[in-house]
Design a protein around this motif. Structure first.
Motif, PDB file in Angstrom:
ATOM      1  N   THR A  85      58.939  38.468  25.912  1.00  0.00           N
ATOM      2  CA  THR A  85      58.170  39.055  26.954  1.00  0.00           C
ATOM      3  C   THR A  85      56.968  38.405  27.533  1.00  0.00           C
ATOM      4  OG1 THR A  85      56.720  40.599  26.046  1.00  0.00           O
ATOM      5  CG2 THR A  85      59.041  41.394  26.937  1.00  0.00           C
ATOM      6  N   THR A  86      56.514  37.271  26.715  1.00  0.00           N
ATOM      7  CA  THR A  86      55.402  36.389  27.321  1.00  0.00           C
ATOM      8  C   THR A  86      56.013  35.263  27.788  1.00  0.00           C
ATOM      9  OG1 THR A  86      55.607  35.466  25.042  1.00  0.00           O
ATOM     10  CG2 THR A  86      54.083  37.478  25.244  1.00  0.00           C
ATOM     11  N   ARG A  87      54.884  35.071  28.889  1.00  0.00           N
ATOM     12  CA  ARG A  87      55.509  33.787  29.679  1.00  0.00           C
ATOM     13  C   ARG A  87      55.370  32.509  28.958  1.00  0.00           C
ATOM     14  NH1 ARG A  87      50.494  31.517  32.265  1.00  0.00           N
ATOM     15  NH2 ARG A  87      48.601  32.882  31.687  1.00  0.00           N
ATOM     16  N   THR A  88      54.588  32.346  28.222  1.00  0.00           N
ATOM     17  CA  THR A  88      54.650  31.133  27.191  1.00  0.00           C
ATOM     18  C   THR A  88      55.793  30.951  26.550  1.00  0.00           C
ATOM     19  OG1 THR A  88      53.236  32.422  25.445  1.00  0.00           O
ATOM     20  CG2 THR A  88      51.963  31.069  27.108  1.00  0.00           C
ATOM     21  N   ALA A  89      56.440  31.783  26.499  1.00  0.00           N
ATOM     22  CA  ALA A  89      57.866  31.765  25.519  1.00  0.00           C
ATOM     23  C   ALA A  89      58.738  30.963  26.440  1.00  0.00           C
ATOM     24  CB  ALA A  89      58.309  32.968  25.244  1.00  0.00           C
ATOM     25  N   TYR A  90      58.753  30.751  27.765  1.00  0.00           N
ATOM     26  CA  TYR A  90      59.688  30.305  28.654  1.00  0.00           C
ATOM     27  C   TYR A  90      59.418  28.855  29.020  1.00  0.00           C
ATOM     28  CZ  TYR A  90      61.462  35.005  29.024  1.00  0.00           C
ATOM     29  OH  TYR A  90      62.107  36.215  28.613  1.00  0.00           O
ATOM     30  N   SER A  91      60.432  27.901  29.201  1.00  0.00           N
ATOM     31  CA  SER A  91      60.421  26.663  29.375  1.00  0.00           C
ATOM     32  C   SER A  91      60.508  26.394  30.557  1.00  0.00           C
ATOM     33  CB  SER A  91      61.462  25.804  28.286  1.00  0.00           C
ATOM     34  OG  SER A  91      61.269  26.178  26.969  1.00  0.00           O
ATOM     35  N   TYR A  92      61.377  26.762  31.191  1.00  0.00           N
ATOM     36  CA  TYR A  92      61.779  26.619  32.612  1.00  0.00           C
ATOM     37  C   TYR A  92      61.446  27.584  33.499  1.00  0.00           C
ATOM     38  CZ  TYR A  92      64.850  23.943  29.711  1.00  0.00           C
ATOM     39  OH  TYR A  92      65.038  23.023  28.612  1.00  0.00           O
ATOM     40  N   TRP A  93      60.937  27.146  35.156  1.00  0.00           N
ATOM     41  CA  TRP A  93      60.260  27.947  36.177  1.00  0.00           C
ATOM     42  C   TRP A  93      60.952  27.591  37.219  1.00  0.00           C
ATOM     43  CZ3 TRP A  93      57.545  32.343  35.064  1.00  0.00           C
ATOM     44  CH2 TRP A  93      57.053  32.553  33.567  1.00  0.00           C
ATOM     45  N   GLY A  94      60.987  28.460  38.065  1.00  0.00           N
ATOM     46  CA  GLY A  94      61.155  28.437  39.597  1.00  0.00           C
ATOM     47  C   GLY A  94      60.029  28.110  40.232  1.00  0.00           C
ATOM     48  N   GLN A  95      60.085  28.025  41.576  1.00  0.00           N
ATOM     49  CA  GLN A  95      58.942  27.823  42.496  1.00  0.00           C
ATOM     50  C   GLN A  95      58.320  29.170  42.897  1.00  0.00           C
ATOM     51  OE1 GLN A  95      61.915  27.909  43.443  1.00  0.00           O
ATOM     52  NE2 GLN A  95      61.885  28.910  45.183  1.00  0.00           N
ATOM     53  N   GLY A  96      59.051  30.327  42.897  1.00  0.00           N
ATOM     54  CA  GLY A  96      58.554  31.426  43.356  1.00  0.00           C
ATOM     55  C   GLY A  96      58.948  31.741  44.601  1.00  0.00           C
ATOM     56  N   THR A  97      59.119  33.221  45.074  1.00  0.00           N
ATOM     57  CA  THR A  97      59.356  33.605  46.256  1.00  0.00           C
ATOM     58  C   THR A  97      58.550  34.816  46.445  1.00  0.00           C
ATOM     59  OG1 THR A  97      61.147  34.453  47.653  1.00  0.00           O
ATOM     60  CG2 THR A  97      61.369  35.228  45.442  1.00  0.00           C
ATOM     61  N   GLN A  98      58.007  35.143  47.732  1.00  0.00           N
ATOM     62  CA  GLN A  98      56.785  36.063  48.155  1.00  0.00           C
ATOM     63  C   GLN A  98      57.749  37.443  48.473  1.00  0.00           C
ATOM     64  OE1 GLN A  98      53.336  35.853  48.305  1.00  0.00           O
ATOM     65  NE2 GLN A  98      53.669  38.078  48.691  1.00  0.00           N
ATOM     66  N   VAL A  99      57.123  38.470  47.700  1.00  0.00           N
ATOM     67  CA  VAL A  99      57.580  39.730  48.161  1.00  0.00           C
ATOM     68  C   VAL A  99      56.255  40.547  48.644  1.00  0.00           C
ATOM     69  CG1 VAL A  99      58.417  41.787  47.260  1.00  0.00           C
ATOM     70  CG2 VAL A  99      59.526  39.782  46.583  1.00  0.00           C
ATOM     71  N   THR A 100      56.226  41.117  49.949  1.00  0.00           N
ATOM     72  CA  THR A 100      55.194  41.778  50.385  1.00  0.00           C
ATOM     73  C   THR A 100      55.785  43.253  50.600  1.00  0.00           C
ATOM     74  OG1 THR A 100      54.336  39.591  51.160  1.00  0.00           O
ATOM     75  CG2 THR A 100      53.440  41.863  52.007  1.00  0.00           C
ATOM     76  N   VAL A 101      55.062  44.187  50.137  1.00  0.00           N
ATOM     77  CA  VAL A 101      55.566  45.582  50.481  1.00  0.00           C
ATOM     78  C   VAL A 101      54.408  46.059  51.246  1.00  0.00           C
ATOM     79  CG1 VAL A 101      56.189  47.806  49.444  1.00  0.00           C
ATOM     80  CG2 VAL A 101      56.941  45.559  48.141  1.00  0.00           C
ATOM     81  N   SER A 102      54.805  46.621  52.408  1.00  0.00           N
ATOM     82  CA  SER A 102      53.618  47.221  53.323  1.00  0.00           C
ATOM     83  C   SER A 102      53.837  48.969  53.064  1.00  0.00           C
ATOM     84  CB  SER A 102      53.951  46.904  54.551  1.00  0.00           C
ATOM     85  OG  SER A 102      55.069  47.516  55.150  1.00  0.00           O
ATOM     86  N   SER A 103      52.708  49.401  53.310  1.00  0.00           N
ATOM     87  CA  SER A 103      52.290  50.785  52.890  1.00  0.00           C
ATOM     88  C   SER A 103      52.712  51.934  54.418  1.00  0.00           C
ATOM     89  CB  SER A 103      51.109  51.223  52.506  1.00  0.00           C
ATOM     90  OG  SER A 103      49.971  50.503  53.324  1.00  0.00           O
TER      91      SER A 103
END
Length: 123
Positions: free
Chosen positions: A105-123
């Protein structure tokens, strides 16, 4: 060369749903632990969940019961189904890969990463 490409992010109202995809190339999702992490503005990147190579899953307490990770070996893609979304789920969501059978569950354990995608939840 390994590439992880996330898609499916966007703007949604509280209580709504989104499904994120992580398409992998140069890496076989069935032999890797595939994790999802998220990073909100001003905060550290945090663990969301992981789909282990064995098929086991682990989720962060904050998303347990609302988020589900699945894997399609034929498409070499991992999904994050997010239901009952809350404003505090707003973040950039990242897909990550780690070779092997361990579920970490620790991010340092992972070698490969994507660029990310934004999720925005409005109230």
């Amino acid at each position: 060369q390994v590439q992880l490409v996330e898609s499916g992010g966007g703007l949604v109202q509280a209580g709504g749903s989104l499904r994120l995809s992580c398409a992998a190339s140069g890496l076989t999702v069935s032999s890797h632990a595939m994790g999802w992490f998220r990073q909100a503005p001003g905060k550290e990147r945090e663990f969301v969940g992981v789909f282990g190579a064995s098929g086991s899953t682990v989720y962060a307490d904050a998303v347990k019961g609302r988020f589900t990770i699945s894997r399609d070996n034929a498409k070499n893609t991992v999904y994050l189904q997010m239901n009952s979304l809350k404003p505090e789920d707003t973040a950039v969501y990242y897909c990550a890969g780690r070779l092997g059978w361990g579920i970490l569950t620790t991010r340092t354990a992972y070698s490969y990463w994507g660029q990310g995608t934004q999720v925005t939840v409005s109230s």
